[in-house]
Design a protein around this motif. Structure first.
Motif, PDB file in Angstrom:
ATOM      1  N   VAL A   1     -26.548  -4.373  14.331  1.00 40.56           N
ATOM      2  CA  VAL A   1     -27.865  -3.871  13.940  1.00 40.56           C
ATOM      3  C   VAL A   1     -28.687  -3.575  15.185  1.00 40.56           C
ATOM      4  N   ALA A   2     -29.724  -2.780  14.988  1.00 42.63           N
ATOM      5  CA  ALA A   2     -30.671  -2.457  16.059  1.00 42.63           C
ATOM      6  C   ALA A   2     -32.020  -2.175  15.425  1.00 42.63           C
ATOM      7  N   PRO A   3     -33.108  -2.471  16.130  1.00 43.36           N
ATOM      8  CA  PRO A   3     -34.433  -2.205  15.561  1.00 43.36           C
ATOM      9  C   PRO A   3     -34.810  -0.744  15.704  1.00 43.36           C
ATOM     10  N   ALA A   4     -35.372  -0.171  14.660  1.00 48.11           N
ATOM     11  CA  ALA A   4     -36.002   1.146  14.717  1.00 48.11           C
ATOM     12  C   ALA A   4     -37.404   0.939  14.142  1.00 48.11           C
ATOM     13  N   ILE A   5     -37.893   1.834  13.279  1.00 51.25           N
ATOM     14  CA  ILE A   5     -39.141   1.503  12.582  1.00 51.25           C
ATOM     15  C   ILE A   5     -38.893   0.280  11.711  1.00 51.25           C
ATOM     16  N   THR A   6     -37.710   0.231  11.089  1.00 57.19           N
ATOM     17  CA  THR A   6     -37.232  -0.969  10.419  1.00 57.19           C
ATOM     18  C   THR A   6     -35.847  -1.292  10.973  1.00 57.19           C
ATOM     19  N   LEU A   7     -35.288  -2.437  10.601  1.00 59.59           N
ATOM     20  CA  LEU A   7     -33.963  -2.819  11.068  1.00 59.59           C
ATOM     21  C   LEU A   7     -32.930  -1.821  10.556  1.00 59.59           C
ATOM     22  N   GLN A   8     -32.071  -1.344  11.451  1.00 57.48           N
ATOM     23  CA  GLN A   8     -31.059  -0.364  11.077  1.00 57.48           C
ATOM     24  C   GLN A   8     -29.669  -0.888  11.399  1.00 57.48           C
ATOM     25  N   ALA A   9     -28.722  -0.646  10.504  1.00 54.97           N
ATOM     26  CA  ALA A   9     -27.329  -0.976  10.772  1.00 54.97           C
ATOM     27  C   ALA A   9     -26.736   0.051  11.735  1.00 54.97           C
ATOM     28  N   ALA A  10     -25.990  -0.429  12.725  1.00 50.02           N
ATOM     29  CA  ALA A  10     -25.321   0.463  13.671  1.00 50.02           C
ATOM     30  C   ALA A  10     -23.861   0.666  13.291  1.00 50.02           C
ATOM     31  N   GLY A  11     -23.494   0.258  12.094  1.00 49.19           N
ATOM     32  CA  GLY A  11     -22.140   0.426  11.591  1.00 49.19           C
ATOM     33  C   GLY A  11     -22.138   0.162  10.097  1.00 49.19           C
ATOM     34  N   PRO A  12     -21.006   0.399   9.435  1.00 52.43           N
ATOM     35  CA  PRO A  12     -20.964   0.234   7.978  1.00 52.43           C
ATOM     36  C   PRO A  12     -20.932  -1.228   7.549  1.00 52.43           C
ATOM     37  N   ALA A  13     -21.293  -1.451   6.281  1.00 47.70           N
ATOM     38  CA  ALA A  13     -21.172  -2.766   5.645  1.00 47.70           C
ATOM     39  C   ALA A  13     -20.373  -2.563   4.362  1.00 47.70           C
ATOM     40  N   ARG A  14     -19.070  -2.309   4.522  1.00 46.79           N
ATOM     41  CA  ARG A  14     -18.239  -1.958   3.370  1.00 46.79           C
ATOM     42  C   ARG A  14     -17.781  -3.211   2.618  1.00 46.79           C
ATOM     43  N   CYS A  15     -17.804  -3.083   1.298  1.00 41.84           N
ATOM     44  CA  CYS A  15     -17.322  -4.143   0.407  1.00 41.84           C
ATOM     45  C   CYS A  15     -16.379  -3.539  -0.626  1.00 41.84           C
ATOM     46  N   ARG A  16     -15.349  -4.302  -0.990  1.00 43.75           N
ATOM     47  CA  ARG A  16     -14.508  -3.925  -2.132  1.00 43.75           C
ATOM     48  C   ARG A  16     -15.172  -4.421  -3.407  1.00 43.75           C
ATOM     49  N   LEU A  17     -15.295  -3.517  -4.362  1.00 41.01           N
ATOM     50  CA  LEU A  17     -15.908  -3.862  -5.637  1.00 41.01           C
ATOM     51  C   LEU A  17     -14.818  -4.039  -6.695  1.00 41.01           C
ATOM     52  N   THR A  18     -14.905  -5.138  -7.420  1.00 43.39           N
ATOM     53  CA  THR A  18     -14.000  -5.382  -8.530  1.00 43.39           C
ATOM     54  C   THR A  18     -14.823  -5.504  -9.801  1.00 43.39           C
ATOM     55  N   PRO A  19     -14.572  -4.669 -10.812  1.00 47.45           N
ATOM     56  CA  PRO A  19     -15.363  -4.759 -12.056  1.00 47.45           C
ATOM     57  C   PRO A  19     -15.193  -6.130 -12.708  1.00 47.45           C
ATOM     58  N   ARG A  20     -16.244  -6.638 -13.281  1.00 48.92           N
ATOM     59  CA  ARG A  20     -16.184  -7.894 -14.010  1.00 48.92           C
ATOM     60  C   ARG A  20     -17.084  -7.782 -15.245  1.00 48.92           C
ATOM     61  N   ARG A  21     -16.844  -8.673 -16.195  1.00 49.48           N
ATOM     62  CA  ARG A  21     -17.699  -8.748 -17.373  1.00 49.48           C
ATOM     63  C   ARG A  21     -18.264 -10.151 -17.464  1.00 49.48           C
TER      64      ARG A  21
ATOM     65  N   MET B   1     -28.244  -7.219 -11.505  1.00 51.07           N
ATOM     66  CA  MET B   1     -27.483  -6.237 -12.281  1.00 51.07           C
ATOM     67  C   MET B   1     -26.147  -5.899 -11.614  1.00 51.07           C
ATOM     68  N   ILE B   2     -26.148  -5.799 -10.299  1.00 49.39           N
ATOM     69  CA  ILE B   2     -24.895  -5.516  -9.589  1.00 49.39           C
ATOM     70  C   ILE B   2     -23.934  -6.691  -9.729  1.00 49.39           C
ATOM     71  N   LEU B   3     -24.451  -7.911  -9.616  1.00 52.47           N
ATOM     72  CA  LEU B   3     -23.587  -9.083  -9.757  1.00 52.47           C
ATOM     73  C   LEU B   3     -23.071  -9.251 -11.177  1.00 52.47           C
ATOM     74  N   GLN B   4     -23.812  -8.790 -12.171  1.00 53.23           N
ATOM     75  CA  GLN B   4     -23.324  -8.818 -13.547  1.00 53.23           C
ATOM     76  C   GLN B   4     -22.010  -8.068 -13.685  1.00 53.23           C
ATOM     77  N   ARG B   5     -21.892  -6.942 -12.995  1.00 50.28           N
ATOM     78  CA  ARG B   5     -20.792  -6.002 -13.231  1.00 50.28           C
ATOM     79  C   ARG B   5     -19.733  -5.977 -12.143  1.00 50.28           C
ATOM     80  N   HIS B   6     -19.993  -6.651 -11.002  1.00 51.36           N
ATOM     81  CA  HIS B   6     -19.034  -6.533  -9.907  1.00 51.36           C
ATOM     82  C   HIS B   6     -18.855  -7.847  -9.159  1.00 51.36           C
ATOM     83  N   ASP B   7     -17.621  -8.075  -8.760  1.00 49.86           N
ATOM     84  CA  ASP B   7     -17.330  -9.061  -7.735  1.00 49.86           C
ATOM     85  C   ASP B   7     -17.209  -8.293  -6.419  1.00 49.86           C
ATOM     86  N   LEU B   8     -17.385  -8.994  -5.304  1.00 51.62           N
ATOM     87  CA  LEU B   8     -17.424  -8.327  -4.007  1.00 51.62           C
ATOM     88  C   LEU B   8     -16.550  -9.053  -3.008  1.00 51.62           C
TER      89      LEU B   8
END
Length: 457
Positions: free
Chosen positions: A436-456, A420-427
């Motif tokens: 990343v670092a392990p906690a109870i589950t794998l955790q990101a130690a920093g952001p994972a930012r993406c630019r979103l461009t609407p698409r149809r 559904m996300i790929l239907q509406r956005h390019d990245l």
């Protein structure tokens, strides 16, 4: 009886007095990779000063993982310090229970996770994903931290499936308190010495407050559900089914057991899926050719409509993208056990009482199974490629009798949301590297930012 004749495990080189303490503290995943690279598939790793030193045996081959999790699963139990801390915080639910407790819970819960039942949750996943996409559109979102966004999406989806119309009541409490519980469990689980939980230290008092908030919201919703005789609407949310779960052999869940199952489902049901989805988006944003193939498949199969459970088999490339994201960023990067009896793994002796880890993070990068292992390549998961590899070369959901009961739900949610996300956005990736670092589950130690461009489509 387990075989006990084997060679002594090689030991990872560390400091004379502290062993690998600082290496594990600063980069445990990198330390495990180095252990396999330098010493082989079974390695002894020690950390801490004499007198309180801890030793763990790392098992890194696919055959070794299969032996620990499946072939000799009864000899490798969830008796280590980390699982005890998880048990103290989240209760004795499916994640942590053992022996007859586990078997009884599994029998009561299994009917709730049949493929037919899980497929019925597709509409709830699609509804929450639609809400997220509309929020992005209304906010004119240009740049989004996809890991953060997928964490909220997954939490709302699992809360909707668990609680039905009571989503908002649970989501805010969980968002505010789960990170603190996770940090508390991690700190105590890997510390050689801990004060009792009931001592009034600042950390214990804070933990008691956040635990109480989580317990209260679960107990309140459970009590309301029991007193009302079911959920509003069609009564098919997971909590109603848990309340009604009963058999002549196993009885039913009492209030405390219900809370423990709900907390485990909230934890395991949202953090693991969020990791898979978030890193799938991050990796696609970094790789335009693979992203183009995923867009083309989504557009061709769905033609603009909302996907359902019946579309999963028709989206094989999207599924392969997710599997490759789970290879590179497994939500459970390290899985711990404790050996009951002495045994031999890969020709190496494991003594009775030893702490043992298997590590998807390492095995998923093992050069015997994965060529150029750090490269993102969804075609590693074509049917032919999968058939050519050992069964436990890839095990993001664990394995054996303790394999994740919700793995079909996780894949259903991930494929639907990603499509559904790929239907509406390019990245396009803003952050090219996400620590990343392990906690109870794998955790990101920093952001994972993406630019979103609407698409149809």
């Amino acid at each position: 009886m387990a075989t006990t004749t084997g060679t002594e495990a090689p030991e990872l080189t560390g400091l004379p007095l502290l062993g690998s303490l600082f290496d594990l503290k600063n980069d445990s995943l990198g330390t495990f990779l180095r252990a396999r690279r330098d010493h082989g598939d079974v390695v002894r790793i020690s950390a801490g000063p004499p007198g309180i030193r801890t030793t763990v045996y790392g098992v890194f081959s696919a055959a070794g993982a299969q032996q620990v999790l499946a072939g000799e699963s009864a000899n490798f139990r969830k008796d280590n310090a980390f699982y005890q801390e998880v048990r103290e915080s989240f209760g004795n639910g499916l994640l942590t229970s053992q022996d007859e407790d586990y078997l009884r819970q599994r029998r009561l819960v299994q009917p709730l996770f049949t493929r037919r039942r899980v497929d019925g949750y597709a509409a709830a996943v699609a509804a929450e994903t639609t809400t997220l996409i509309e929020e992005w559109r209304d906010a004119g979102a240009g740049t989004v931290d996809v890991l953060q966004a997928m964490t909220r999406l997954s939490l709302r989806a699992v809360a909707r499936i668990l609680f039905g119309t009571d989503v908002d009541a649970a989501v805010e409490i969980v968002e505010d308190n789960f990170p603190d519980v996770g940090a508390y469990v991690l700190r105590r689980g890997y510390s050689p010495l801990n004060v009792p939980r009931d001592w009034p230290t600042p950390g214990n008092r804070r933990a008691a407050t956040v635990h109480r908030a989580l317990y209260e919201v679960c107990d309140r919703i459970i009590a309301e559900r029991r007193s009302s005789g079911g959920a509003p609407g069609d009564g098919q949310d997971l909590l109603t089914l848990l309340v009604e779960a009963e058999s002549a052999e196993d009885g039913s869940f009492d209030a405390t057991e219900l809370r423990e199952q709900v907390l485990v489902f909230l934890l395991a049901g949202h953090e693991t899926t969020a990791t898979s989805l978030g890193f799938a988006l991050h990796l696609l944003a970094l790789h335009p050719e693979e992203r183009k193939r995923a867009h083309e498949e989504v557009d061709r199969v769905l033609a603009g409509r909302t996907p359902g459970a019946g579309d999963l088999d028709a989206l094989p490339y999207v599924t392969r993208v997710l599997k490759e994201a789970m290879r590179l960023f497994p939500a459970a990067p390290v899985i711990g056990r404790r050996a009951v009896e002495a045994t031999v793994v890969g020709g190496v002796a494991i003594p009775a009482g030893a702490d043992v880890i298997v590590a998807p993070w390492v095995t998923h990068r093992h050069p015997d199974y994965w060529e150029d292992a750090e490269r993102f390549d969804p075609d590693r998961f074509t049917p032919e490629a999968e058939a050519a590899r050992p069964r436990y070369a890839w095990f993001p959901f664990g394995g054996g009798p303790r394999a994740c009961i919700g793995q079909h739900f996780s894949m259903l949610e991930s494929v639907i949301a990603l499509a559904m996300i790929l239907q509406r956005h390019d990245l396009e990736a803003v952050d090219t590297v996400v620590p990343v670092a392990p906690a109870i589950t794998l955790q990101a130690a920093g952001p994972a930012r993406c630019r979103l461009t609407p698409r149809r489509p």
